[in-house]
Design a protein around this motif. Structure first.
Motif, PDB file in Angstrom:
ATOM      1  N   PRO A  29       1.695   7.728  -7.499  1.00 19.82           N
ATOM      2  CA  PRO A  29       1.991   8.144  -6.129  1.00 19.82           C
ATOM      3  C   PRO A  29       2.796   9.442  -6.013  1.00 19.82           C
ATOM      4  O   PRO A  29       2.920   9.979  -4.912  1.00 19.82           O
ATOM      5  N   ASP A  86       5.924   9.890  -6.008  1.00 13.87           N
ATOM      6  CA  ASP A  86       7.009   9.701  -5.049  1.00 13.87           C
ATOM      7  C   ASP A  86       8.371   9.910  -5.707  1.00 13.87           C
ATOM      8  O   ASP A  86       9.351   9.244  -5.378  1.00 13.87           O
ATOM      9  N   CYS A  87       8.405  10.881  -6.608  1.00  7.79           N
ATOM     10  CA  CYS A  87       9.644  11.153  -7.360  1.00  7.79           C
ATOM     11  C   CYS A  87      10.888  11.295  -6.479  1.00  7.79           C
ATOM     12  O   CYS A  87      11.962  10.843  -6.871  1.00  7.79           O
ATOM     13  N   VAL A  95      11.916   9.667  -4.072  1.00  8.41           N
ATOM     14  CA  VAL A  95      12.539   8.394  -3.714  1.00  8.41           C
ATOM     15  C   VAL A  95      12.498   7.413  -4.879  1.00  8.41           C
ATOM     16  O   VAL A  95      12.612   6.211  -4.689  1.00  8.41           O
ATOM     17  N   CYS A  96      12.319   7.949  -6.081  1.00  7.76           N
ATOM     18  CA  CYS A  96      12.198   7.062  -7.241  1.00  7.76           C
ATOM     19  C   CYS A  96      13.459   7.145  -8.077  1.00  7.76           C
ATOM     20  O   CYS A  96      13.944   8.226  -8.403  1.00  7.76           O
ATOM     21  N   GLU A 132       2.169   0.884  -8.087  1.00  9.89           N
ATOM     22  CA  GLU A 132       1.506   2.190  -7.990  1.00  9.89           C
ATOM     23  C   GLU A 132       1.968   3.156  -9.063  1.00  9.89           C
ATOM     24  O   GLU A 132       1.236   4.006  -9.520  1.00  9.89           O
ATOM     25  N   ARG A 133       3.247   3.020  -9.437  1.00  6.69           N
ATOM     26  CA  ARG A 133       3.806   3.999 -10.373  1.00  6.69           C
ATOM     27  C   ARG A 133       3.437   3.699 -11.818  1.00  6.69           C
ATOM     28  O   ARG A 133       3.610   4.538 -12.693  1.00  6.69           O
ATOM     29  N   ASP A 151       7.088  -1.529  -8.786  1.00 13.10           N
ATOM     30  CA  ASP A 151       6.240  -0.661  -7.972  1.00 13.10           C
ATOM     31  C   ASP A 151       4.946  -0.454  -8.747  1.00 13.10           C
ATOM     32  O   ASP A 151       4.874   0.409  -9.623  1.00 13.10           O
ATOM     33  N   HIS A 169      -3.503   1.873  -3.587  1.00 11.80           N
ATOM     34  CA  HIS A 169      -2.250   1.509  -2.919  1.00 11.80           C
ATOM     35  C   HIS A 169      -1.889   0.067  -3.195  1.00 11.80           C
ATOM     36  O   HIS A 169      -2.755  -0.797  -3.240  1.00 11.80           O
ATOM     37  N   LYS A 211       4.754  -2.162  -2.109  1.00  4.89           N
ATOM     38  CA  LYS A 211       5.817  -1.735  -3.006  1.00  4.89           C
ATOM     39  C   LYS A 211       7.172  -1.938  -2.396  1.00  4.89           C
ATOM     40  O   LYS A 211       7.297  -1.744  -1.193  1.00  4.89           O
TER      41      LYS A 211
END
Ligand code: SF4
Ligand code: FES
Ligand code: FES
Lengths: 808, 218
Positions: A102, A104-105, A107-108, A152-153, A150, A136, A139
């Protein structure tokens, strides 16, 4: 292990050597060439799942692209890690891995210390051709109370699943489905409730697994960190303590080869929550008319100094020190012996082993000896509950390295599945079992044969709290005569061996020496020492109750909770004229004190600790203590001055220097030697060629077995009602429910069914609890988990009587 | 073969199974030096016992093989032949891989869906038929291929496929047998000299000796 033959290979034109048969990625890494990887982990088997580690190896038909984590080195191998083909492969692998990631670094939690992020920057293609919709998932989903997932990651490297199967032996997570739908998941109603779940968070190369206690607490680049040693148990696991804005927010494992090899238990990892608990004591407290009131340090110390000075030394006693650093324990001992001048000193609460045995037994095994042991005799508490990291080491020795493992315990243990022999017995009947094993009679013939295969490492301790501690010595005496026999004695509290090494027992003086041999030598340093024979903890409590002793000083100890006989402990404290406690939290015992002094704890103090092998390591300070807390050594030093003496304790380091000077076994052990070079692995005392000053040869003094109908196994559990667990919200929630566990036959005899109420009564107390059936118990064995809030009043008896509570 | 003696825990885990399944489970376990190797055949037995691979079934197989339920689930979810939802009495599979596709498998599948009223991947509400498309069965010479409870019929036309559906729905035969169905609904076979298969399937699991099969030498 025999040293493996070295072969010479060439990587990127540089010649290097590595053991034949080792994987290429490891040889490269050991020689300073880092090959990128996701799935390979130095402490687990190679699986070749991610292909990030592709390199070109010269073969008979030219260069071949091979995964360096599954390719074993052989002599003359030529490797290119930088070729255009390799770069293209790396870009391809990363582009592919990022298809479903994703990104989404921001917020990771892992962002900033994420191998996927780092490798993408270092080796990635910069751009992706993927324009389609990513997959998707909801999460994050909790897979246990401590770990969130999570999906997705996840890049499907299988580090977490392999850890749980290969290392910790509780494979509660696995891949599910296939193709685009593959995900790591638990079985629907079986959460990932492993004692080791936090390790998967640490080794996950992306942010797919995150820990509840750390999630969104900090960013890695904001963290400050120090190396330290976990003081949760006496294995001495190396940790990195990490803080943000003066608050400890995370503890990670550090790979120290002799001890934890990178792994931690969740208790080691998440206990940090207690450091900043709102229940920490932050100001000195003085009891007036039965209630505590806050006081200034000056007032409190004046009062304590004055009161203590009013007693003859020998009517005062000191208990505790086993959860402190060596320096604090040393200061405590020096304070008691030279300022108060009392011989009544004990760091244990009659819940451990004979102090001479614990620190002086020879030949003593180290944890690395497990790697080369042919046979391991484990006659101690359930390692998974009491020493989780040692459990991992023994598990590895048995499952991976092929050692025969003989487990002697009243009940099933976490290691049974890898044990070659399991012997279950009724507590109290250990001496007979030992004799039968030694004779190799009947069923034990195989066991005796296994024990004839050396080298043998015997891990000995108390299986349960009621067990006679001399049984461990008898087992050691037996094991010592086995081929290559060595003994690893276990006692529980974090720095118990350190405390005893610092002389916190009536018969010991600092430096692993006995009172009788070292008395005069130490007097030359310290001046007059008490001449009479000191009392141990039971004797102290008795003396207080009977009025022979008047005052008590406690350093981080809770006899009312932890002593074998809680009622006697409470009676002793109640009868004492004056009790002062140095502690972090209120406990059952501090509540009974007259003055409570708040002191620094783990993460707040610098010093050294000594683990159960006798390995000295350094703990470090990262955050200031809360409120007006102070280091215990400086409190003791101030008290000493008020009482007209001086501990000479300007800092913890001056104490360390004094230890180095006056404590024989610690000669040559300075903070510098522990902070730098090979000393960072810890120094096992006596260091090579050193002298074992207190040599204790275990003996079997012919213990007799108990004949009671029911024997109580009061066994410890990892998440008990101990104060630090209680003050760590994430762990406190995991404490198990209390039951009286019985074998089905015994339950039937007593007309008990599951959940019926039963009263268990022993010598020191009784509890009423529901029954649970546990057929891993032999007939006659009653198991009650120790130190849960519902079981703490039972006391550590062996013989118990059971009676059914008729429901009205 | 090694002798297996189930432990008390293992015995009680499968106490609910039929005597025949319990015997088969023991037989299967005896074939493997490592218990965990028996996970796949045992999953079929659990399917026979529970109609499909249920959570309990996975737990039971876990106890027998020494695997955790999560590990059993990992195997069961990897292979499409382990059904994790209830399946009809007859599982009708149409091969849609390349050879069958070229020779009209899509029409066969459409005919079956239309005649049965059951879309690909689903099970009829009466619980009689499940329809799915499957990958190559290695019988490309007899394309297009249809399977009923993994019993194969080769060279099926859309018309014959409709007849097959009616035959299954109305007649509900006890045993699905290749020879019989081939005669009734099939065309040319890939190998005329192929071994005769006397066994037939009685459940939506493959008809190998140890599982849900009947026939001369079961
Ligand atoms: S969750 Fe993390 S450790 Fe586990 S497979 Fe996915 S990426 Fe690897
Ligand atoms: S590190 Fe070698 S394939 Fe993953
Ligand atoms: S493509 Fe249908 S059997 Fe091969």
């Amino acid at each position: 292990m025999s040293e493996r033959e070295l072969v010479t290979i060439t990587i990127d034109g540089v010649e290097m050597q590595g053991p034949a048969g080792e994987v290429l990625i490891k040889v490269a890494q050991d020689n300073g060439n880092f090959i990128p990887r996701f799935c390979w982990h130095p402490r687990m088997k190679s699986v070749g799942m991610c292909r990030m580690c592709l390199v070109e190896v010269q073969g008979p038909r030219g260069p071949m692209l091979l995964p360096s984590c599954t390719t074993r080195v052989n002599d003359g191998m030529e490797v290119d890690t930088q070729s255009a083909v390799v770069k293209k492969a790396q870009e391809g692998v990363l582009e592919y891995l990022l298809i479903n990631h994703p990104l989404d670094c921001p917020v990771c939690d892992k962002g900033g210390e994420c191998p996927l992020q780092d490798h993408t920057i270092a080796y990635g293609p910069g751009e992706s051709r993927f324009v389609e919709e990513k997959r998707h998932y909801e999460k994050p989903i909790p897979i246990s109370d401590l770990v969130l997932l999570d999906r997705e990651r996840c890049i499907l490297c299988a580090r977490c699943t392999r850890f749980s199967e290969e290392i910790s032996g509780d494979p509660l997570i696995e891949f599910k489905d296939r193709g685009n739908a593959v995900q790591v998941i638990t079985f629907p109603d079986e959460p990932f409730s492993s004692y080791f779940s936090g390790n998967t968070v640490q080794i996950c190369p992306v942010g797919a697994l995150t820990a509840v206690p750390y999630r969104f607490k900090a960013r890695p680049w904001d963290l400050e960190a120090v190396e330290s040693v976990s003081m949760v148990d006496s294995v001495g696991s190396k940790v990195s303590v990490q803080s943000s804005q003066n608050t400890v927010v995370r503890i990670d494992g550090i790979d120290n080869d002799p001890t934890n090899q990178g792994w931690l238990s969740d208790k080691d990892r998440f206990i940090f929550e207690s450091i900043h608990s709102e229940h920490r004591l932050t100001k000195p407290l003085i009891k007036e008319d039965g209630a505590f009131r806050e006081a200034t340090w000056g007032e409190a110390l004046d009062l304590v100094g004055e009161r203590l000075a009013g007693y003859t030394g020998e009517s005062v006693a000191g208990l505790g020190g086993a959860n402190n650093t060596n320096e604090e324990a040393f200061a405590f001992g020096k304070f008691l012996r030279t300022i108060v001048v009392t011989p009544h000193i004990d760091a244990q609460l009659d819940d451990g082993l004979d102090p001479h045995f614990l620190i002086g037994v020879t030949p003593r095994a180290s944890i690395p000896d497990l790697e080369t042991a042919a046979t391991i005799l484990l006659w101690a508490g359930d390692l998974k509950e009491e020493y989780p990291v040692l459990y991992l080491r023994v598990r590895r020795a048995a499952a991976e390295l092929g050692a025969n493992l003989i487990v002697v315990h009243p009940r099933r243990t976490g290691l049974d599945d890898v044990a070659t022999h399991k012997i279950r017995y009724q507590p109290g009947r250990g001496p007979d079992v030992l004799r039968e094993i030694a004779a190799g009679a009947g069923d034990y013939e195989d066991v005796k044969t296994a024990l004839a295969g050396g080298p043998v490492v015997a891990i000995v301790g108390r299986t349960g709290l009621g067990e006679d501690p001399r049984l461990a010595e008898a087992v050691a005496a037996f094991a010592r005569d086995l081929p290559g026999g060595k003994i690893l004695p276990l006692a529980r509290r974090g720095n118990i061996v350190g405390a005893l090494d610092m002389g916190l027992a009536p018969t010991l003086l600092p430096g692993r020496v006995s009172e009788s041999t070292a008395h005069d030598l130490l007097e030359a340093e310290w001046g007059p020492l008490p001449e009479t024979r000191g009392r141990g903890s039971s004797g102290v409590l008795e003396g207080l109750r009977d009025g022979d002793l008047k005052a008590l000083i406690m350093l981080g100890t809770d006899p009312v909770r932890d002593h074998a006989d809680p009622e006697a402990a409470a009676a002793g404290l109640a009868a004492a004229e004056f009790v002062v406690a140095l502690d972090h939290f209120h406990t059952d015992s501090t509540e009974m004190a007259d003055v409570v002094l708040p002191v620094h704890g783990f993460g707040e103090v610098e010093g050294s600790v000594t683990n159960t092998e006798g390995r000295v390591q350094k703990v470090n300070r990262l955050v200031p203590g809360p409120g007006q807390t102070r280091p215990a050594w400086s409190v003791l030093d101030d008290l000493a001055r008020r009482m007209g003496g001086d501990l000479g304790a300007v800092s913890a380091e001056t104490l360390a220097k004094e230890i180095e000077r006056v404590a024989p076994a610690y000669h040559g052990v300075t903070w510098d030697t522990l902070d730098w070079g090979s000393g960072r692995e810890g120094l096992v005392l006596p260091v090579e060629d050193g002298v074992q000053h207190l040599e204790y040869i275990p003996v079997d003094d012919g213990l007799s077995s108990s004949t009671a109908r029911y024997g109580l196994h009061l066994g410890r559990v990892l998440y008990d009602d101990g104060v630090r667990v209680r003050m760590s919200p994430s762990l406190a929630a995991l404490a198990p429910e209390a039951y009286v566990f019985l074998n089905a036959e015994d339950a039937a005899d007593l007309d008990l069914a599951s959940d019926d109420q039963v009263v268990v009564e022993g010598e020191y107390g009784s509890v009423e609890l529901p029954v649970a059936i546990d057929n891993s118990l032999g007939k006659g064995t009653v198991y009650v988990p120790a130190n849960l809030s519902a079981t703490r009043n039972l006391g550590a008896a062996v013989a118990v009587v059971l009676s059914k509570v008729e429901s009205s | 073969m090694r002798q297996v003696d189930l432990t008390a825990e293992e015995t009680s885990a499968i106490a609910g199974w039929s005597a025949e399944s319990r015997r088969r489970a023991e037989e299967i376990l005896s074939l493997y030096p490592e218990k965990r190797s028996a996970v796949m055949p045992l999953l079929y037995i659990s399917m026979i016992e529970n109609a499909y691979v249920t959570a309990d079934g996975m737990r039971q197989v876990g106890v027998l093989t020494g695997l955790s339920p999560a590990q059993v689930q990992s195997v069961a979810s990897f292979y499409t032949m382990y059904k994790r939802e209830p399946v009809g009495k007859y599982l009708v599979g149409v091969c849609t891989s390349i050879s069958c596709f070229l020779l009209g498998a899509d029409d066969v599948l459409a005919a079956i869906e239309d005649e049965s009223g059951v879309p690909d991947g689903e099970t009829g509400s009466d619980g009689v038929l499940s329809v799915e498309h499957v990958e190559c069965n290695g019988a490309c010479g007899g394309a297009p291929v249809v399977l009923v409870n993994w019993e194969m019929i080769e060279s099926v036309t859309p018309e014959k496929a409709r007849e097959l559906v009616k035959w299954l729905r109305d007649g509900q035969p006890e045993v699905a047998n290749t020879e019989e169905m081939q005669q009734l609904f099939g065309g040319e076979r890939s190998f005329d000299w192929g071994i005769k298969e006397p066994e037939g399937a009685i459940l939506p699991v493959p008809a190998f000796g140890p599982y849900g099969s009947v026939g001369e030498d079961s």
